[in-house]
Design a protein around this motif. Structure first.
Motif, PDB file in Angstrom:
ATOM      1  N   MET A   1      13.906 -36.406  28.159  1.00 16.17           N
ATOM      2  CA  MET A   1      14.062 -37.858  28.130  1.00 16.17           C
ATOM      3  C   MET A   1      13.090 -38.469  27.110  1.00 16.17           C
ATOM      4  SD  MET A   1      13.888 -40.522  31.321  1.00 16.17           S
ATOM      5  CE  MET A   1      14.261 -42.251  31.086  1.00 16.17           C
ATOM      6  N   LYS A   2      13.591 -39.376  26.282  1.00 13.74           N
ATOM      7  CA  LYS A   2      12.752 -39.989  25.260  1.00 13.74           C
ATOM      8  C   LYS A   2      11.718 -40.919  25.877  1.00 13.74           C
ATOM      9  CE  LYS A   2      15.812 -39.955  21.217  1.00 13.74           C
ATOM     10  NZ  LYS A   2      16.445 -40.805  20.183  1.00 13.74           N
ATOM     11  N   LYS A   3      10.523 -40.924  25.283  1.00 14.72           N
ATOM     12  CA  LYS A   3       9.470 -41.831  25.740  1.00 14.72           C
ATOM     13  C   LYS A   3       9.865 -43.265  25.429  1.00 14.72           C
ATOM     14  CE  LYS A   3       4.507 -42.762  25.238  1.00 14.72           C
ATOM     15  NZ  LYS A   3       3.252 -42.338  24.575  1.00 14.72           N
ATOM     16  N   TYR A   4       9.631 -44.146  26.392  1.00 14.85           N
ATOM     17  CA  TYR A   4       9.934 -45.567  26.233  1.00 14.85           C
ATOM     18  C   TYR A   4       8.629 -46.313  25.970  1.00 14.85           C
ATOM     19  CZ  TYR A   4      11.474 -50.326  27.395  1.00 14.85           C
ATOM     20  OH  TYR A   4      11.757 -51.670  27.356  1.00 14.85           O
ATOM     21  N   TYR A   5       8.637 -47.196  24.980  1.00 15.12           N
ATOM     22  CA  TYR A   5       7.440 -47.958  24.608  1.00 15.12           C
ATOM     23  C   TYR A   5       7.587 -49.392  25.119  1.00 15.12           C
ATOM     24  CZ  TYR A   5       6.948 -43.932  21.555  1.00 15.12           C
ATOM     25  OH  TYR A   5       6.859 -42.646  21.076  1.00 15.12           O
ATOM     26  N   PRO A   6       6.893 -49.743  26.214  1.00 14.75           N
ATOM     27  CA  PRO A   6       7.066 -51.074  26.825  1.00 14.75           C
ATOM     28  C   PRO A   6       6.510 -52.201  25.962  1.00 14.75           C
ATOM     29  CG  PRO A   6       5.278 -49.878  27.903  1.00 14.75           C
ATOM     30  CD  PRO A   6       5.918 -48.916  26.946  1.00 14.75           C
ATOM     31  N   GLU A   7       6.847 -53.424  26.333  1.00 13.61           N
ATOM     32  CA  GLU A   7       6.488 -54.611  25.558  1.00 13.61           C
ATOM     33  C   GLU A   7       4.982 -54.772  25.366  1.00 13.61           C
ATOM     34  OE1 GLU A   7       8.304 -58.178  26.968  1.00 13.61           O
ATOM     35  OE2 GLU A   7      10.320 -57.319  27.046  1.00 13.61           O
ATOM     36  N   SER A   8       4.204 -54.348  26.348  1.00 14.51           N
ATOM     37  CA  SER A   8       2.749 -54.502  26.244  1.00 14.51           C
ATOM     38  C   SER A   8       2.134 -53.546  25.226  1.00 14.51           C
ATOM     39  CB  SER A   8       2.099 -54.267  27.611  1.00 14.51           C
ATOM     40  OG  SER A   8       2.373 -52.951  28.063  1.00 14.51           O
ATOM     41  N   GLU A   9       2.810 -52.415  24.939  1.00 11.44           N
ATOM     42  CA  GLU A   9       2.279 -51.410  24.023  1.00 11.44           C
ATOM     43  C   GLU A   9       2.840 -51.587  22.611  1.00 11.44           C
ATOM     44  OE1 GLU A   9      -0.083 -49.436  25.846  1.00 11.44           O
ATOM     45  OE2 GLU A   9       0.593 -51.128  27.065  1.00 11.44           O
TER      46      GLU A   9
ATOM     47  N   LYS B   1      15.255 -51.664  19.091  1.00 16.09           N
ATOM     48  CA  LYS B   1      16.239 -52.099  20.091  1.00 16.09           C
ATOM     49  C   LYS B   1      16.125 -51.285  21.376  1.00 16.09           C
ATOM     50  CE  LYS B   1      19.568 -53.904  16.737  1.00 16.09           C
ATOM     51  NZ  LYS B   1      20.940 -53.785  16.148  1.00 16.09           N
ATOM     52  N   THR B   2      15.986 -49.972  21.241  1.00 17.72           N
ATOM     53  CA  THR B   2      15.901 -49.110  22.428  1.00 17.72           C
ATOM     54  C   THR B   2      14.465 -48.850  22.857  1.00 17.72           C
ATOM     55  OG1 THR B   2      15.860 -47.060  21.128  1.00 17.72           O
ATOM     56  CG2 THR B   2      18.025 -47.962  21.733  1.00 17.72           C
ATOM     57  N   ARG B   3      13.500 -49.156  21.965  1.00 18.35           N
ATOM     58  CA  ARG B   3      12.075 -48.892  22.205  1.00 18.35           C
ATOM     59  C   ARG B   3      11.818 -47.399  22.451  1.00 18.35           C
ATOM     60  NH1 ARG B   3       8.516 -52.906  22.973  1.00 18.35           N
ATOM     61  NH2 ARG B   3       9.316 -55.047  22.832  1.00 18.35           N
ATOM     62  N   THR B   4      12.518 -46.559  21.742  1.00 16.15           N
ATOM     63  CA  THR B   4      12.324 -45.112  21.814  1.00 16.15           C
ATOM     64  C   THR B   4      12.171 -44.553  20.398  1.00 16.15           C
ATOM     65  OG1 THR B   4      14.710 -44.694  21.774  1.00 16.15           O
ATOM     66  CG2 THR B   4      13.667 -44.876  23.946  1.00 16.15           C
ATOM     67  N   GLU B   5      11.670 -43.330  20.327  1.00 15.59           N
ATOM     68  CA  GLU B   5      11.419 -42.682  19.046  1.00 15.59           C
ATOM     69  C   GLU B   5      12.715 -42.342  18.319  1.00 15.59           C
ATOM     70  OE1 GLU B   5       7.974 -39.716  18.518  1.00 15.59           O
ATOM     71  OE2 GLU B   5       9.755 -38.441  18.639  1.00 15.59           O
TER      72      GLU B   5
END
Length: 290
Positions: free
Chosen positions: A1-9, A100-104
């Motif tokens: 599963m791809k790492k998700y980068y949240p809005e705070s990061e 858009k997806t906040r993934t790598e």
């Protein structure tokens, strides 16, 4: 599963641009020139044949354009490795994270990054006006110590030799030694730049051995720096960004190097405050070779 980068990061502005640089992913070229002074961005871009976009926020000024068929982004960083932490991480996010997806993204994109700067020379063979390409950088700033993988990309034997020679006080935090990208050095430094070892300092005064009204903790620091030799290499100059540029780029999979013009020689106590016009020759060399 791809790492998700949240809005705070990963902070993205309402217009789709990255938080500090105000640049959008499609506006970033694969070739990037970094300069400290926001005004120098315009100085570099004056050589462009066409300009695609320009944006500015605080000390971060960006112009992307085309020079002799090469698409190049010129980005100002301001002064210091703390600012490089912002710029390098945000440039990498623009290149390698889908906003858009906040993934790598896949495959990952590798940038060619060249910093053009000014520095203080530390050897008799680095008088004012000398161009120095930093083959290695010694980070007094400590930035890379906050990131996983630091030991894998650094020259640990050089670090230990340097700390022993300097009688390094643990209160200062560990210096780190990082190599510039060898292919970029070969291409950009050519045969008219001194290959050197650069110390990137966390300040302009005390960390570089300048004493005004506050006495230095180690008055002999610069004498020891100038006398240090390792594997035939000597420390050639002080500046304030090269270690973070090379270190973060190595960890992120980008190619990076720093080249500087000497505007002060600390050994003979001379300085050139009128350097801003004479740096044009170095700018043109980098534009031609990047």
């Amino acid at each position: 599963m791809k790492k998700y980068y949240p809005e705070s990061e990963l902070i993205i502005n309402e217009d789709g641009s990255i938080f500090h640089l105000h640049l959008k992913p499609e506006q970033l070229a694969d070739k990037v020139i970094l300069v400290g002074d926001p005004g120098r961005v315009t100085q570099v871009a004056a050589y462009f044949d066409t300009i695609e976009c320009e944006c500015e926020n605080r000390e971060f000024h960006t112009i992307t354009g085309v020079y002799r068929g090469k698409r190049i982004t010129v980005q100002s960083t301001g002064i210091g490795c703390d600012n490089i932490d912002i710029v390098l991480n945000e440039l990498d996010a623009l290149a390698n994270i889908d906003f858009k997806t906040r993934t790598e993204k896949s495959p990952l994109r590798s940038l060619d990054i060249v910093r053009i700067g000014t520095c203080g020379g530390l050897q008799p063979f680095t008088p004012t006006g000398t161009y120095i390409a930093s083959v290695k950088s010694i980070g007094f700033d400590g930035l890379l110590n906050f990131y996983k993988g630091r030991d894998e990309v650094c020259d640990l034997a050089f670090e230990e030799a340097f700390k022993a020679h300097m009688q390094w006080h643990p209160r200062l935090g560990d210096p780190y030694v990082i190599d510039a990208d060898a292919t970029l050095i070969a291409r950009v430094a050519g045969d008219d730049m001194v290959r050197g070892v650069t110390i990137a300092c966390g300040g302009f005064f005390g960390p570089q051995g300048r004493e005004l009204r506050i006495p230095l903790a180690d008055p002999k620091q610069n004498e020891k720096v100038e006398a240090f030799e390792y594997d035939g290499l000597h420390i050639t100059n002080f500046e304030m960004e090269s270690s973070a540029v090379a270190g973060l780029s190595r960890l992120l999979g980008h190619k990076a190097m720093t080249c500087c013009m000497v505007i002060a020689n600390r050994l003979v106590k001379e300085a050139n405050t009128g350097y801003k016009n004479s740096i044009n020759d170095l700018i043109q060399k980098v534009l031609d070779r990047i």
